[in-house]
Design a protein around this motif. Structure first.
Motif, PDB file in Angstrom:
ATOM      1  N   LEU A  55       6.442  -0.398 -19.017  1.00 60.18           N
ATOM      2  CA  LEU A  55       5.200  -0.517 -19.796  1.00 60.18           C
ATOM      3  C   LEU A  55       4.073   0.277 -19.151  1.00 60.18           C
ATOM      4  N   PHE A  56       4.062   0.306 -17.817  1.00 63.32           N
ATOM      5  CA  PHE A  56       3.032   1.089 -17.116  1.00 63.32           C
ATOM      6  C   PHE A  56       3.155   2.575 -17.460  1.00 63.32           C
ATOM      7  N   ILE A  57       4.388   3.062 -17.570  1.00 66.62           N
ATOM      8  CA  ILE A  57       4.578   4.478 -17.915  1.00 66.62           C
ATOM      9  C   ILE A  57       3.989   4.725 -19.303  1.00 66.62           C
TER      10      ILE A  57
ATOM     11  N   ASN B 146      -5.350   3.458  -1.462  1.00 65.82           N
ATOM     12  CA  ASN B 146      -4.887   4.444  -0.473  1.00 65.82           C
ATOM     13  C   ASN B 146      -4.231   5.668  -1.111  1.00 65.82           C
ATOM     14  N   LEU B 147      -3.383   5.452  -2.115  1.00 66.43           N
ATOM     15  CA  LEU B 147      -2.756   6.613  -2.784  1.00 66.43           C
ATOM     16  C   LEU B 147      -3.841   7.495  -3.427  1.00 66.43           C
ATOM     17  N   LEU B 148      -4.712   6.855  -4.213  1.00 63.87           N
ATOM     18  CA  LEU B 148      -5.741   7.621  -4.930  1.00 63.87           C
ATOM     19  C   LEU B 148      -6.644   8.379  -3.953  1.00 63.87           C
TER      20      LEU B 148
ATOM     21  N   MET C 101       0.855  -1.175   0.000  1.00 65.57           N
ATOM     22  CA  MET C 101       0.000   0.000   0.000  1.00 65.57           C
ATOM     23  C   MET C 101       0.901   1.238   0.000  1.00 65.57           C
ATOM     24  N   THR C 102       0.456   2.280  -0.687  1.00 66.61           N
ATOM     25  CA  THR C 102       1.251   3.515  -0.696  1.00 66.61           C
ATOM     26  C   THR C 102       0.963   4.278   0.595  1.00 66.61           C
ATOM     27  N   PRO C 103       1.981   4.516   1.412  1.00 68.75           N
ATOM     28  CA  PRO C 103       1.721   5.181   2.698  1.00 68.75           C
ATOM     29  C   PRO C 103       1.329   6.650   2.530  1.00 68.75           C
TER      30      PRO C 103
ATOM     31  N   ARG D 236     -11.359  -4.282 -12.628  1.00 60.56           N
ATOM     32  CA  ARG D 236     -10.410  -5.338 -12.298  1.00 60.56           C
ATOM     33  C   ARG D 236      -9.909  -5.943 -13.603  1.00 60.56           C
ATOM     34  N   GLN D 237      -8.675  -5.653 -13.938  1.00 64.41           N
ATOM     35  CA  GLN D 237      -8.069  -6.219 -15.148  1.00 64.41           C
ATOM     36  C   GLN D 237      -6.564  -5.957 -15.142  1.00 64.41           C
ATOM     37  N   ASP D 238      -5.874  -6.565 -16.075  1.00 64.29           N
ATOM     38  CA  ASP D 238      -4.462  -6.264 -16.290  1.00 64.29           C
ATOM     39  C   ASP D 238      -4.413  -4.891 -16.964  1.00 64.29           C
ATOM     40  N   SER D 239      -3.774  -3.929 -16.332  1.00 61.71           N
ATOM     41  CA  SER D 239      -3.775  -2.553 -16.866  1.00 61.71           C
ATOM     42  C   SER D 239      -2.987  -2.428 -18.157  1.00 61.71           C
TER      43      SER D 239
ATOM     44  N   GLU E 153      13.900   2.054  -2.221  1.00 62.16           N
ATOM     45  CA  GLU E 153      13.802   3.519  -2.297  1.00 62.16           C
ATOM     46  C   GLU E 153      13.063   3.966  -3.561  1.00 62.16           C
ATOM     47  N   LYS E 154      12.253   5.017  -3.388  1.00 62.49           N
ATOM     48  CA  LYS E 154      11.472   5.525  -4.518  1.00 62.49           C
ATOM     49  C   LYS E 154      11.700   7.017  -4.711  1.00 62.49           C
ATOM     50  N   SER E 155      11.346   7.494  -5.901  1.00 64.26           N
ATOM     51  CA  SER E 155      11.354   8.929  -6.187  1.00 64.26           C
ATOM     52  C   SER E 155      10.015   9.266  -6.825  1.00 64.26           C
TER      53      SER E 155
ATOM     54  N   VAL F 295      -4.166   0.654  -8.770  1.00 61.95           N
ATOM     55  CA  VAL F 295      -4.851   1.330  -7.659  1.00 61.95           C
ATOM     56  C   VAL F 295      -4.738   0.572  -6.340  1.00 61.95           C
ATOM     57  N   GLY F 296      -4.488  -0.740  -6.404  1.00 65.97           N
ATOM     58  CA  GLY F 296      -4.297  -1.523  -5.171  1.00 65.97           C
ATOM     59  C   GLY F 296      -5.448  -1.327  -4.210  1.00 65.97           C
ATOM     60  N   THR F 297      -5.147  -0.937  -2.976  1.00 65.17           N
ATOM     61  CA  THR F 297      -6.178  -0.714  -1.950  1.00 65.17           C
ATOM     62  C   THR F 297      -6.869   0.633  -2.141  1.00 65.17           C
TER      63      THR F 297
ATOM     64  N   VAL G 297      -5.297  -5.530 -10.797  1.00 69.45           N
ATOM     65  CA  VAL G 297      -5.470  -6.921 -11.213  1.00 69.45           C
ATOM     66  C   VAL G 297      -5.871  -7.823 -10.038  1.00 69.45           C
ATOM     67  N   ASP G 298      -5.534  -7.436  -8.820  1.00 70.04           N
ATOM     68  CA  ASP G 298      -5.774  -8.296  -7.656  1.00 70.04           C
ATOM     69  C   ASP G 298      -7.199  -8.109  -7.129  1.00 70.04           C
ATOM     70  N   GLU G 299      -7.940  -9.220  -7.084  1.00 72.29           N
ATOM     71  CA  GLU G 299      -9.369  -9.149  -6.727  1.00 72.29           C
ATOM     72  C   GLU G 299      -9.609  -8.630  -5.313  1.00 72.29           C
TER      73      GLU G 299
ATOM     74  N   ASP H  75       1.650   4.466  -8.210  1.00 69.57           N
ATOM     75  CA  ASP H  75       2.799   3.885  -7.511  1.00 69.57           C
ATOM     76  C   ASP H  75       3.117   2.615  -8.307  1.00 69.57           C
ATOM     77  N   LEU H  76       4.125   2.710  -9.169  1.00 74.17           N
ATOM     78  CA  LEU H  76       4.349   1.668 -10.179  1.00 74.17           C
ATOM     79  C   LEU H  76       4.695   0.308  -9.579  1.00 74.17           C
ATOM     80  N   PRO H  77       4.061  -0.763 -10.089  1.00 74.72           N
ATOM     81  CA  PRO H  77       4.533  -2.095  -9.710  1.00 74.72           C
ATOM     82  C   PRO H  77       5.887  -2.313 -10.387  1.00 74.72           C
TER      83      PRO H  77
HETATM   84  N1  SAM Z   1      -1.150   2.709  -4.718  1.00 76.88           N
HETATM   85  C1  SAM Z   1      -1.557   1.401  -4.242  1.00 76.88           C
HETATM   86  C2  SAM Z   1      -2.185   1.536  -2.864  1.00 76.88           C
HETATM   87  O1  SAM Z   1      -2.157   2.633  -2.264  1.00 76.88           O
HETATM   88  O2  SAM Z   1      -2.684   0.509  -2.354  1.00 76.88           O
HETATM   89  C3  SAM Z   1      -0.397   0.435  -4.199  1.00 76.88           C
HETATM   90  C4  SAM Z   1       0.187   0.118  -5.530  1.00 76.88           C
HETATM   91  S1  SAM Z   1       1.301  -1.259  -5.468  1.00 76.88           S
HETATM   92  C5  SAM Z   1       2.838  -0.496  -5.353  1.00 76.88           C
HETATM   93  C6  SAM Z   1       1.257  -1.821  -7.132  1.00 76.88           C
HETATM   94  C7  SAM Z   1      -0.061  -2.509  -7.505  1.00 76.88           C
HETATM   95  O3  SAM Z   1      -0.019  -2.852  -8.880  1.00 76.88           O
HETATM   96  C8  SAM Z   1      -0.352  -3.791  -6.740  1.00 76.88           C
HETATM   97  O4  SAM Z   1      -1.575  -3.659  -6.087  1.00 76.88           O
HETATM   98  C9  SAM Z   1      -0.440  -4.862  -7.843  1.00 76.88           C
HETATM   99  O5  SAM Z   1      -1.411  -5.855  -7.589  1.00 76.88           O
HETATM  100  C10 SAM Z   1      -0.806  -4.023  -9.058  1.00 76.88           C
HETATM  101  N2  SAM Z   1      -0.432  -4.608 -10.361  1.00 76.88           N
HETATM  102  C11 SAM Z   1       0.720  -5.232 -10.699  1.00 76.88           C
HETATM  103  N3  SAM Z   1       0.701  -5.584 -11.986  1.00 76.88           N
HETATM  104  C12 SAM Z   1      -0.502  -5.186 -12.484  1.00 76.88           C
HETATM  105  C13 SAM Z   1      -1.114  -5.257 -13.766  1.00 76.88           C
HETATM  106  N4  SAM Z   1      -0.481  -5.824 -14.803  1.00 76.88           N
HETATM  107  N5  SAM Z   1      -2.343  -4.717 -13.926  1.00 76.88           N
HETATM  108  C14 SAM Z   1      -2.978  -4.125 -12.896  1.00 76.88           C
HETATM  109  N6  SAM Z   1      -2.455  -4.024 -11.655  1.00 76.88           N
HETATM  110  C15 SAM Z   1      -1.229  -4.546 -11.454  1.00 76.88           C
END
Ligand code: SAM
Length: 309
Positions: A203-205, A113-115, A76-78, A156-159, A262-264, A109-111, A133-135, A174-176
């Motif tokens: 690829l996310f970028i 929290n960031l959004l 989760m993004t703190p 809910r899908q692969d972004s 570490e992140k930037s 978007v995960g949980t 992607v995580d249910e 918050d990039l995976p």
């Molecule tokens: N910002 C989020 C929060 O506050 O909970 C945390 C983001 S976490 C660093 C990265 C998230 O990317 C994880 O929840 C992970 O399940 C998701 N993820 C990874 N690969 C993905 C994909 N291909 N499509 C969609 N989500 C993906």
């Protein structure tokens, strides 16, 4: 006791009961507690609690659940990072936020929290879309979004696959970090690795840029060593032709448990024929958050850069 602590006590007590009674994980039980709160089958009250109290209470409960479980993708993004990202969104969209609302997309978007930290900071000014992607995580994000009454559409899908999302004003993400396993999908990207597997974070970028309006901004939490990998040259080339780098903000080492984590913050603007690149890229380092004076200087530096941009 503060209001968010009172809310946490209600939620946590019920979640622990359900965890034992139903032999579920803490996070699964938390989800059912939140869903029962929404349909009024589990009732509690904390007089005068705000959206932020609610978000913080749920955040603590999710953190507790993540510590108990051992799912590596459950991150989760703190708050501290979310608040900083929110600050930059506010700076870059000052005029638009005065006049109306902006659309924001979080591709991981995960949980939530960031959004939601960003949305609560600019309450009633953001309409959002989240993809995950995580249910379990997206269901937690959905329940939280309903409880704090933030307008968000969740998918809910692969972004990295095609999405039914209109281009947005801003992306926060918050990039995976790591390799992306679906090599067939990677082939659709300019940032597909020439050899071997592609980096998901690259690829996310690219996908985020695809879904941003011309002139829109993107706010990423990136691995601090993003520009040092063997695929960095390809990334540089891509960025040069599609976006303008606005800012690279280093975060204090003390925020992270290990160097590897570490992140930037990377802020990009999608190129547009009507606009120009910034005169100078903002390169700054966030000081230790407890150093009030240094922090004030950091914000001053950002303001000065903004005025000369
Ligand atoms: N910002 C989020 C929060 O506050 O909970 C945390 C983001 S976490 C660093 C990265 C998230 O990317 C994880 O929840 C992970 O399940 C998701 N993820 C990874 N690969 C993905 C994909 N291909 N499509 C969609 N989500 C993906």
């Amino acid at each position: 006791m503060e209001k968010f602590e009172q809310i946490f006590m209600h939620i946590n007590g019920e979640t622990e009961k359900r965890e034992q009674a139903n032999a579920q994980t803490y996070l699964e039980s938390l989800l059912s507690t939140l869903e029962s709160t929404l349909d009024n089958t589990f009732e509690w009250q904390v007089e005068g609690a705000s959206k932020e109290d609610m978000r913080k209470a749920i955040q603590i409960a999710i953190l507790k659940g993540m510590r108990k479980g051992s799912q590596p993708n459950h991150q989760m993004t703190p708050d501290t990072l979310g608040l900083l990202v929110g600050y930059f969104v506010e700076q870059f969209f000052e005029k638009e936020l005065e006049e109306g609302i902006i659309s924001v997309l979080d591709l991981a978007v995960g949980t939530g929290n960031l959004l939601y930290t960003v949305m609560n900071a600019m309450d009633n000014k953001i309409s959002a879309t989240g993809v995950e992607v995580d249910e379990l995580l997206i269901r937690l994000a959905a329940a939280t979004g309903d409880l704090i009454e933030q307008p968000v559409a969740l998918y809910r899908q692969d972004s990295l696959e095609k999405m039914l999302v209109d281009p947005v004003d801003a992306v926060v993400c918050d990039l995976p970090v790591g390799y992306y396993p679906n090599e067939e999908v990677s082939l659709d990207y300019e940032l597909c690795a020439k050899e071997g597997m592609s980096y998901a974070h690259h690829l996310f970028i690219e996908q985020a840029v695809n879904y941003t309006k011309d002139g829109g901004y993107l706010f990423f939490l990136i691995p601090a060593n993003l520009f040092e990998s063997e695929q960095a040259k390809q990334l540089h080339k891509y960025l040069k032709s599609h976006v303008w780098i606005q800012a690279v903000i280093q975060l204090p080492e003390t925020m992270f448990s290990a160097k590897a984590h570490e992140k930037s913050i990377l802020i990009l603007q999608k190129q547009s024929k009507e606009l120009k690149a910034p005169r100078e890229v903002l390169l700054a380092k966030v000081p230790n958050m407890s150093n009030k004076q240094a922090l004030a200087m950091f914000f001053e530096k950002v303001q000065m850069w903004k005025e000369n941009k």
